[in-house]
Each structure stands twice: as C-alpha cells, then as structure tokens.
Design a protein around this motif. Sequence first.
Motif, mmCIF file in Angstrom:
data_model
loop_
_atom_site.group_PDB
_atom_site.id
_atom_site.type_symbol
_atom_site.label_atom_id
_atom_site.label_comp_id
_atom_site.label_asym_id
_atom_site.label_seq_id
_atom_site.Cartn_x
_atom_site.Cartn_y
_atom_site.Cartn_z
ATOM 1 N N LEU A 115 0.702 -1.216 0.173
ATOM 2 C CA LEU A 115 -0.065 -0.084 -0.266
ATOM 3 C C LEU A 115 0.844 1.405 -0.049
ATOM 4 N N GLY A 116 1.691 1.399 0.988
ATOM 5 C CA GLY A 116 2.525 2.604 0.971
ATOM 6 C C GLY A 116 3.916 2.644 0.063
ATOM 7 N N ILE A 117 4.988 3.742 0.201
ATOM 8 C CA ILE A 117 6.049 3.469 -0.133
ATOM 9 C C ILE A 117 7.137 2.736 0.252
ATOM 10 N N GLU A 118 6.900 2.070 1.478
ATOM 11 C CA GLU A 118 7.767 1.239 2.258
ATOM 12 C C GLU A 118 7.769 -0.026 1.608
ATOM 13 N N LYS A 119 9.096 -0.741 1.521
ATOM 14 C CA LYS A 119 9.130 -1.782 0.934
ATOM 15 C C LYS A 119 9.325 -2.893 2.132
ATOM 16 N N PHE A 120 8.340 -3.633 2.612
ATOM 17 C CA PHE A 120 8.601 -4.378 3.783
ATOM 18 C C PHE A 120 9.439 -5.741 3.457
ATOM 19 N N PRO A 121 10.142 -6.124 4.522
ATOM 20 C CA PRO A 121 11.175 -7.165 4.365
ATOM 21 C C PRO A 121 10.300 -8.559 4.274
ATOM 22 N N HIS A 122 10.687 -9.602 3.495
ATOM 23 C CA HIS A 122 10.519 -10.772 3.493
ATOM 24 C C HIS A 122 10.580 -11.501 4.948
ATOM 25 N N PHE A 123 9.665 -12.324 5.430
ATOM 26 C CA PHE A 123 9.835 -12.768 6.744
ATOM 27 C C PHE A 123 11.001 -13.517 7.028
ATOM 28 N N GLY A 124 11.435 -14.060 5.966
ATOM 29 C CA GLY A 124 13.024 -14.567 6.003
ATOM 30 C C GLY A 124 13.832 -13.717 6.427
ATOM 31 N N SER A 125 14.036 -12.650 6.176
ATOM 32 C CA SER A 125 14.900 -11.436 6.275
ATOM 33 C C SER A 125 14.798 -11.228 7.929
ATOM 34 N N VAL A 126 13.577 -11.180 8.341
ATOM 35 C CA VAL A 126 13.545 -10.724 9.804
ATOM 36 C C VAL A 126 13.939 -11.790 10.554
ATOM 37 N N VAL A 127 13.825 -13.046 10.179
ATOM 38 C CA VAL A 127 14.380 -14.168 10.908
ATOM 39 C C VAL A 127 15.840 -14.190 11.124
ATOM 40 N N ALA A 128 16.579 -13.912 9.623
ATOM 41 C CA ALA A 128 17.795 -13.836 9.455
ATOM 42 C C ALA A 128 18.540 -12.770 10.782
ATOM 43 N N ARG A 129 17.698 -11.565 10.708
ATOM 44 C CA ARG A 129 18.388 -10.590 11.480
ATOM 45 C C ARG A 129 18.168 -10.940 12.948
ATOM 46 N N GLU A 130 16.907 -11.496 13.432
ATOM 47 C CA GLU A 130 16.666 -11.871 14.705
ATOM 48 C C GLU A 130 17.214 -13.182 15.258
ATOM 49 N N LEU A 131 17.611 -13.985 14.323
ATOM 50 C CA LEU A 131 17.964 -15.402 14.895
ATOM 51 C C LEU A 131 19.423 -15.793 14.343
ATOM 52 N N GLY A 132 19.605 -15.131 13.029
ATOM 53 C CA GLY A 132 21.058 -15.542 12.591
ATOM 54 C C GLY A 132 22.183 -14.876 13.313
ATOM 55 N N ASP A 133 23.290 -15.694 12.834
ATOM 56 C CA ASP A 133 24.614 -15.134 13.256
ATOM 57 C C ASP A 133 25.129 -14.256 12.603
ATOM 58 N N PRO A 134 25.115 -12.943 12.872
ATOM 59 C CA PRO A 134 25.813 -12.009 11.955
ATOM 60 C C PRO A 134 27.139 -12.275 11.440
ATOM 61 N N ASN A 135 27.782 -13.152 12.151
ATOM 62 C CA ASN A 135 29.062 -13.163 11.750
ATOM 63 C C ASN A 135 29.391 -14.805 10.993
ATOM 64 N N SER A 136 28.201 -15.156 10.548
ATOM 65 C CA SER A 136 27.929 -16.528 9.955
ATOM 66 C C SER A 136 28.949 -16.497 8.772
ATOM 67 N N ASP A 137 29.673 -17.581 8.248
ATOM 68 C CA ASP A 137 30.365 -17.916 7.121
ATOM 69 C C ASP A 137 29.385 -18.399 6.005
ATOM 70 N N ILE A 138 28.147 -18.738 6.146
ATOM 71 C CA ILE A 138 27.247 -19.048 5.163
ATOM 72 C C ILE A 138 26.106 -18.027 5.352
ATOM 73 N N PRO A 139 25.198 -17.856 4.392
ATOM 74 C CA PRO A 139 24.079 -16.945 4.463
ATOM 75 C C PRO A 139 22.974 -17.362 5.708
ATOM 76 N N ASN A 140 22.380 -16.347 6.405
ATOM 77 C CA ASN A 140 21.540 -16.782 7.310
ATOM 78 C C ASN A 140 19.938 -16.729 6.463
ATOM 79 N N PHE A 141 19.925 -16.743 5.312
ATOM 80 C CA PHE A 141 18.582 -16.867 4.682
ATOM 81 C C PHE A 141 18.955 -17.362 3.049
ATOM 82 N N VAL A 142 18.479 -18.382 2.940
ATOM 83 C CA VAL A 142 18.639 -19.132 1.548
ATOM 84 C C VAL A 142 17.201 -19.161 1.006
#
Length: 427
Positions: free
Chosen positions: A133-160
């Motif tokens: 509806l608006g101008i904001e481009k909301f994130p895929h739920f997988g990106s939210v999970v990657a941010r909240e539960l993923g390891d920011p220093n992971s050597d493989i992606p947190n969302f595939v």
Amino acid sequence: MQSDALLHLNLNRRGQFTRRNFLQAAALGVAGSPLLSQIQLNAAEMKKQGRSCILLWLAGAPSQLETWDPKPGSPNGGETRKIQTQTPGIEIAHYWPKIASVMNDVALIRSMTGKEAAHERGTYHLHTGHRMLGIEKFPHFGSVVARELGDPNSDIPNFVSIGQTLSSGFLGVQVAPFIIDRPGQLPDNVTSDASAARQRRRLALLSQQERDFAQAGAEALVQEQSKLYQKASLMMTSPRLKAFEFDGESEDMQTAYGKNQLGQGLLVARRLVEAGVPFVEVRSTGWDMHSSIFRNMERRAADVDQGLSQLLTDLKSRGLLEKTLVLCMGEFGRTPKINARPPAPGRDHWVRNFNLLMAGAGIKGGQSIGKTDENGQEITDNPVQVEDLFQSMCKAMGINADMELHTPIGRPVRLVDGGAVIKGLFG
C-alpha cells in the motif's frame, strides 16, 4: 562478575550446551547464585536458539479444494476425491497420499482469508505480512528471521532461497536472500580461480578504491559493500559449504525426497537447517491452474507430496522438527466454482477462503483449524487473517511480533500490525 558470566552461556546453533561450556559454567557457580537459577533467567533467549523455518512456496496459488479442503460430491467438487489421513476424522484430497500418512505431525488451516487476489500483491502480502500500500518496501519474513535469529558473523548466509523470492526490503542487503537455482550444486562464484596471495592483493586494491570512494561521500554505501565482500570471502572458505551439496547423503535418501528440482531442493533445505541456516525457502511453480486443473494436479502434487512428507519424516527422525517451523502455502486460493476455460476446466483467483499447512516448532499436529461450507464458498468457523498467521509464525520462531522495525527515514512500523496467534494451533 560470576553471575554475569552465567547469564551469557554459549550455546551452539541448535541451542545446546557443549560439555566444555557446561563444565565452565558450573565451575562459576557460587552460593546464592546456582547454575540452574541463572539458566532459568536466560530461558527465553535459550529457547529460540536453533530455531529454523522452511517455507515451501507454491507459486501461482494452489486450490484449497484440491489440497486440504476437498468437497467431493458438491457442485464445486469436480473430479477431486478425498482420502482418510493418519489422523481419524481428517480427510484431504486424493492427490496427497504421503502427506496423509504424516498428518499426526501436521496442522491444516482451512479458513485463511486474504485481501489481495493478484499474484504480485498476494505474494507480497503472504511473504511480508503487510499489504502493498505505501512507499515502504517491507522485508520478507525470512529476512526478519535472519536478522533476529541468525549469526551476523556466519560464514554462510542466514537466509537461503532455492528459487527466486522477495527481497529484504528496507532491512537491507545484510539479510537479503541468498538465491540458488540448482539444488545439490555449489552456488556460483564461491570458488576462486586465483591463488590465496593473489586474492589478498585483489582485496587490498579493492579496499584502497573503496576508501577513495568513501572519502568522496559514499561512506555508508562503502561500508555496506565491504561487509558483503567480507561475507563472500568467509563463505568461499567455509567448511559448511558442503550443505549445498549431497556429499554424504545416500542415494536412497536422495531418492526418498524425489529426484526432481523440488524434492532435491527440500533435501538441501534440511541440510542447510542442520548446518545452522535459520530460514530456507523452496519454490515450486505451476500452481496457477486457470485450466486443466485436474490433469495438472496429478503431476504437480506428486513431487510436493513425496518431498514434503519426506522432509517432515526426516526432520522428526533427526530431532529437528521440534525447532523447525515448516510452512506450505501459496498467495491465495482458487474459485470454488469451476470455470469452462479450454482445453479443460480450471479454477480462477480466489481470496475469500484458502488453506495452508503448518508443522513443527511447537505446533500441535493432527488437527485442522477452521471450516468452510459444503460448497467451499464461505468460511463457517474460525476465519484466520494473514496477520493472525504472522503472529503465529513469530510465536513459533520465538520472535516478538510487536517489535518495531524502522524504515530508512526512521519511521517505526510494527513487524506484525494487529492479529492474534491462531487459537489452538500450539500444543
């Protein structure tokens, strides 16, 4: 200081203590601050350690009457029959005999209702929890999970994502989906054709160029790109890259998932979850069946039936299902009324009621939630909104659905805007 140390116990990706960590923590315990008490203080954080989600996306929108809510014998039933599942009293369409055999681990939501009956808009709504509806481009739920539960220093992606999917929106490239198209093969460009020394010289030259670019006014962009290069460099040398391949998987296991793109994608998803990736999407195409729906269902459902049932069985046997949310859904449903489109009848877009499948991560299996009338036209019990679904997904993943995200201009928006956890979904 001893108490603080106990509050920050190190867990592995699956939320487990190693023997060494446990003994170190126990050694720090003192009178008045026992180990058990300190663990309980951190119980909520420990609980979501190791959580993962596998989304099986049926792109094009599957028919609810040909999946989990058949209506044989009614004017809208068509050629679809129903079969009894493992769970007494729950019947599904005859295209799904293998899913029927694992129904005790599955919850069916038969009363989903949405607001977007166009593919792009419906896909956005069911991936982000927000309407376009608006101008904001909301994130895929997988990106939210990657941010909240993923390891920011992971050597493989947190969302595939195995197949194309939506972007990370305003959360940025650090939690964007890493997309692969050929399950069972290493991603493109993860091996270098240069020696280690030459690779270091290249990176040093790149670093110098980036410094010059940053000084010219692009510091924020340079920082983001630099993080991406660092992640790419880590990934190229990661021992966990083998999760993308089938080394160590028996031929019998590969065959059990199905020797096709979808089945092999689900096998890679299980391997990635085992390797610590918190979100994996697997995309199945061809579900937009405006014509020839009954013939097309025989072909499309067979691969999903085999692969998804094997995934659930495999996750359970490995002790992973209790911490892995499994979702199978599309962007909306299809009309109860059968059209007359040549060369053979089909069903068109329908958003008033549709269904989906959920399992794992605390969800109570062997149940169906919600009902529709005898012709599949109307919801007669427990309508479930998209916001309710996302509230439930957040609960399963141990994520606060009421948290605020911030757009690039700093405007706060709720992760899930309204809704409530689906009643009875969790055991």
